[in-house]
Design an enzyme around this catalytic site. Sequence first.
Site, short mmCIF file in Angstrom:
data_model
loop_
_atom_site.label_atom_id
_atom_site.label_comp_id
_atom_site.label_asym_id
_atom_site.label_seq_id
_atom_site.Cartn_x
_atom_site.Cartn_y
_atom_site.Cartn_z
N ASP A 266 0.83 -1.21 0.00
CA ASP A 266 0.00 0.00 0.00
C ASP A 266 0.86 1.26 0.00
O ASP A 266 2.07 1.22 0.28
CB ASP A 266 -0.92 -0.02 1.24
CG ASP A 266 -2.27 0.58 0.95
OD1 ASP A 266 -2.37 1.45 0.07
OD2 ASP A 266 -3.25 0.20 1.64
N ASP B 211 -10.97 2.03 -3.08
CA ASP B 211 -11.49 1.63 -1.77
C ASP B 211 -13.01 1.56 -1.78
O ASP B 211 -13.61 1.06 -0.83
CB ASP B 211 -11.02 2.62 -0.69
CG ASP B 211 -9.60 2.33 -0.27
OD1 ASP B 211 -9.07 1.27 -0.63
OD2 ASP B 211 -9.00 3.18 0.43
C1 GLA Z 1 -5.85 1.78 2.21
C2 GLA Z 1 -6.27 0.64 1.32
C3 GLA Z 1 -7.34 -0.18 2.05
C4 GLA Z 1 -6.79 -0.68 3.37
C5 GLA Z 1 -6.29 0.50 4.20
C6 GLA Z 1 -5.58 0.01 5.45
O1 GLA Z 1 -6.87 2.70 2.37
O2 GLA Z 1 -6.73 1.10 0.09
O3 GLA Z 1 -7.75 -1.27 1.25
O4 GLA Z 1 -5.74 -1.58 3.13
O5 GLA Z 1 -5.39 1.31 3.47
O6 GLA Z 1 -5.15 1.06 6.24
#
Ligand code: GLA
Length: 753
Positions: free
Chosen positions: A495, A565
Amino acid sequence: MVTTNVDRSCLDRSGLARTVALTTFGVVASMLASGLAYGSAHAGATFFPATRSFRLDGGHVTYAFGVTEAGLLQSTYWGPRLAATDVLEARAPRRVASIDPTSSVSPQEYPGWGGGLYTEPALKIALPDGARDVVLRYVSGRADESGVTVELADVARPIKVTLHYTIDEQTGIVGRSATIRNAGRDPVRIDQASSAAWSLPVGDDYRLHSLTGRWAAEWTLESRPIAGGSTVLESRRGSTSNHANPWFAIDRADLSTEESGPVWFGALAWSGSWRISVDRNPVGDVRVVGGMNPFDFGYRLKPGESLDTPVFYAGYSDQGMGGASRLLHRFELAKILPGGPTPKLRPVLYNSWEATEFAVDEKGQMALAEKAATIGVERFVMDDGWFGARNSNKAGLGDWTVNRTKFPDGLKPLIDKVHGLGMEFGLWVEPEMVNPDSDLYRAHPDWVIAMKDRPRTEQRNQLVLNLARKDVRDHVLKTIDDLVTRNDIQFLKWDHNRNWSEPGWLGVDPADEQRLYVDYVRNLYWIIAELRKRHPNLEIESCAGGGGRVDLGILALTDQVWPSDNTDPYDRLSMQDGFTHAYSPGVMMAWVTDSPSWANNRPTSLDYRFLSSMQGGLGIGANLNHWTEADFAGATRMIAAYKQVRQTVQRGELYRLIRPTDASPRSATFYVSRDRRQAVLFAFLHSSAKNNVLSNIRAAGLDPASRYRMRPIDIAASADQPIQSGAFWMAQGVELPMKGDFQATARIFEAVD
Ligand code: GLA
């Protein structure tokens, strides 16, 4: 990437190369006649020394350029494949008025800012003696099996530029990049270094399509006429961005539709700040210039040093936007992704984020894993919250040691449990970031991207580690390498949850600080490549606050991406529509999450959520602790159905039959396997109105002569299901009665003889 069937030994200045290339064209022409959707493996890169012209042929595409009498390298052709006998020579451009000099109206392949260039330059350089212009002229060129290489040089100063060209034999996608070299004795500063300039044929009805969005709303396809002046698509964020994606497509309003007409398209292989500018110059010519973003750029080249730009890939299709995206998908699967030409299929995964957020622990994750295994999940992924003092987004980033309160015996018991249940184990990491409230930051406050004595902007309570520094690069590699070495991990969700601000590099000569824009990205690529080398079975997902880092650069190192997301299954339909214009469904992950969705508070059925998510790599992100018996049974049925079609969905040809635009009550996608033995139709109804009767949905891409049985996706084949020819399904179509709001259905077509 390029093969050539031109025997170099028989090239002479009288044009023998043309004769050999004619053979190539003959092969392609007969393959076209036989109905092959893509080009032959016969591709070529040819140099015609007598006319100083170059030509690349691949798939159904010819790309050509040459040298004018004045030594300018300029585009001569880009479009459908031509006969090898066609003569493509560079000529001095038509002049309209002295106020628009030749350099500005000439379709230059790599224009330097100088010599009266008023349009977008590819290169801008400042020299220590005060000179700030660069006028590039052709020096030499050659064609070989790997493509074309051309040397350019400034007319007076020791600035050398090498242009690199490749062409993909199957898709005709051209890859272009440049190397800029300081051959002098003093340092120079590069202010702008694009990868390529692409020139389109003369036309006045061009439309530009681009992908824009924001967090939780990525992948909106936007279209507009190309008018005089510039349109700039870009990221100034240090990474690819959720706001705009480094992809473009240009078609012709009068000629192009989803499945027909010309489309020129391109995608940059770069995960840092980027820019693609689309210009229509004063004489009406359209040019696309793209590469690393020149905004705040400044790369000092010491004597003898050089800078390589990223590769800008571009292609042409005469089968509309659908044809263009199918070419890109093919190219990505075969030539970009790890494991190409046959990258591994995406397993069905479970991810804990929406179920538990930061509240992960051994017992809770084991309970979710047990439930996930019963429905057919193949990979269990624990998301954020397992390390350091990570109980919220306020602390812990940077401390990649297991939180012993949550996992008293480390990760091993959970990993063993997951493996015992027959699933792979995956873990969330965000290696490029640090919370100021972390042991790493307390030990190394100078490791972050920041400007000296300036306030710093935090996003999500975090700062970005300066990966351009060698010590940081080595630390990040070692930390993640140790994690994967000590634990039996098959998959990382990598990420990157904030963009850059105050992009400075503490401790280096201020004249070198902006190398950050290049060195950071190169080191990121290096770390991931090294990790993959040390752990050949490790797979990685690129995620950046949703879909903020999806591009052909990161895709060369990762197996799948997280598009957004936002997991609302209706919103995802239009996002997936936008996404697949540029990227293969084979890398596009989608999770089935809880209803109503957090994004819109909209309830949808489990089947609707599954059918939305089954159009790429399928995942489950729901809180399984809240599921009923019926949910488990429904999920088991749908995951089994998905496994029957995933090869077709992830590796086949995608036809966007009815696009989910705001105005359409219905949408439909159709995936056809490469051998055309299987196809799958997904159809969605937003809302019924006025007792309307819906028209049949017509299939595409089937073999007209084969007979296909059609059945609902989750029902076994039986004698009472209809069998018709591909011609029938494509002409008469499928009657799909749907009524209600947020309805979904899917059909499988299987060749029976
Ligand atoms: C980001 C990702 C999510 C999740 C969060 C965790 O927003 O896109 O899918 O993994 O981080 O903090």
